[in-house]
Design an enzyme around this catalytic site. Sequence first.
Site, PDB file in Angstrom:
ATOM      1  N   PRO A 299      -5.699  -0.526  -6.155  1.00  0.00           N
ATOM      2  CA  PRO A 299      -6.481  -1.697  -6.576  1.00  0.00           C
ATOM      3  C   PRO A 299      -7.577  -2.001  -5.563  1.00  0.00           C
ATOM      4  O   PRO A 299      -7.370  -1.876  -4.355  1.00  0.00           O
ATOM      5  CB  PRO A 299      -5.434  -2.816  -6.607  1.00  0.00           C
ATOM      6  CG  PRO A 299      -4.136  -2.100  -6.839  1.00  0.00           C
ATOM      7  CD  PRO A 299      -4.257  -0.802  -6.091  1.00  0.00           C
TER       8      PRO A 299
ATOM      9  N   ASP B 107       7.589   5.647  -0.331  1.00  0.00           N
ATOM     10  CA  ASP B 107       8.182   6.803   0.350  1.00  0.00           C
ATOM     11  C   ASP B 107       7.669   7.012   1.767  1.00  0.00           C
ATOM     12  O   ASP B 107       7.889   8.062   2.367  1.00  0.00           O
ATOM     13  CB  ASP B 107       7.951   8.073  -0.471  1.00  0.00           C
ATOM     14  CG  ASP B 107       6.486   8.502  -0.516  1.00  0.00           C
ATOM     15  OD1 ASP B 107       5.616   7.684  -0.124  1.00  0.00           O
ATOM     16  OD2 ASP B 107       6.208   9.630  -0.948  1.00  0.00           O
TER      17      ASP B 107
ATOM     18  N   SER C  51       4.709   7.526   2.786  1.00  0.00           N
ATOM     19  CA  SER C  51       3.631   8.521   2.902  1.00  0.00           C
ATOM     20  C   SER C  51       2.423   7.983   3.657  1.00  0.00           C
ATOM     21  O   SER C  51       1.695   8.741   4.297  1.00  0.00           O
ATOM     22  CB  SER C  51       3.200   9.005   1.519  1.00  0.00           C
ATOM     23  OG  SER C  51       2.791   7.926   0.693  1.00  0.00           O
TER      24      SER C  51
ATOM     25  N   HIS D  19       0.824  -1.210   0.000  1.00  0.00           N
ATOM     26  CA  HIS D  19       0.000   0.000   0.000  1.00  0.00           C
ATOM     27  C   HIS D  19       0.860   1.264   0.000  1.00  0.00           C
ATOM     28  O   HIS D  19       0.471   2.267  -0.612  1.00  0.00           O
ATOM     29  CB  HIS D  19      -0.948  -0.012   1.196  1.00  0.00           C
ATOM     30  CG  HIS D  19      -2.156  -0.873   0.985  1.00  0.00           C
ATOM     31  ND1 HIS D  19      -3.422  -0.351   0.785  1.00  0.00           N
ATOM     32  CD2 HIS D  19      -2.295  -2.221   0.916  1.00  0.00           C
ATOM     33  CE1 HIS D  19      -4.286  -1.345   0.609  1.00  0.00           C
ATOM     34  NE2 HIS D  19      -3.629  -2.490   0.687  1.00  0.00           N
TER      35      HIS D  19
END
Length: 326
Positions: free
Chosen positions: A159, A74, A76, A66
């Site tokens: 997805p 990165d 995030s 994910h």
Amino acid sequence: MVWANAKMRLALSLVTVFFGISLANLEVGFYSNTCPQAESIVKRVVSGAALSDPNLPAILLRLHFHDCFVEGCDGSILVNNGAISEKNAFGHEGVRGFEIVEAVKAELEAACPGVVSCSDIVALAARDAISLANGPAYEVPTGRRDGRVSNMSLAKDMPEVSDSIEILKAKFMQKGLNAKDLVLLSAAHTIGTTACFFMSKRLYDFLPGGQPDPTINPTFLPELTTQCPQNGDINVRLPIDRFSERLFDKQILQNIKDGFAVLQTDAGLYEDVTTRQVVDSYLGMLNPFFGPTFESDFVKAIVKMGKIGVKTGFKGEIRRVCSAFN
């Protein structure tokens, strides 16, 4: 020669722009001089946490996936920046493991302040988690830096369990991943569970008249409807791999072929000619004696995924705490 080199640089730049696969300087052993104990610290913390949570391998593997699919690998997804936080996106529903990453980060900051990125911790933790589930051991190229953006609106193209195989292939291609990568990374479902919430449509509203997905093996359907009854508790969890939910192996591919796939997206892998051929390639009697094994190809796919949109060099930052920008 100068013109040829310029064209090569342009071609490499286009690969990065269009597919998000970074060709920057990730390398195995990136921290060997600056924090030589980094990988051993990650492994120790993950192994210790797994003793009290047998589902941790699947949790950390999913977290890595994910993270990489939104803004690249990165870190995030780790950030808490209010209601807009990326982790609050519907596409990240049920993603966990944040506290493990923070625990690793705290130890690394004590040992090597400001050196190891949160995004590398996620990638390394996933590797160690796979190993704990009896999966393949592999080397992780490191050197990622942490992103400075985290917004749930950026996760709109994750997805989803209701995606058709065509949509899935398109979403993976946007990340520089092909149909083979799609099968291999979907096979990570060999460990872990899913919630009945994600099964309702497939079991009770797939076809007109409330009929189930016809690709479900008739002998498997009663088992699924018993675990996830209509109008029942949508939070009940069931294994995604019917026979070996805590063992990293290729049983999930056999399940897909035989109609025992739990998730609609997994079942769809056998409805497409290209992905069906990939599934079958790992199930023949001659595999693994001839051709690559599932395990070796999975390693290639997850390492490839781990290079999506990475930030290196002077891009991004090395967060002091994974849940907050510096």
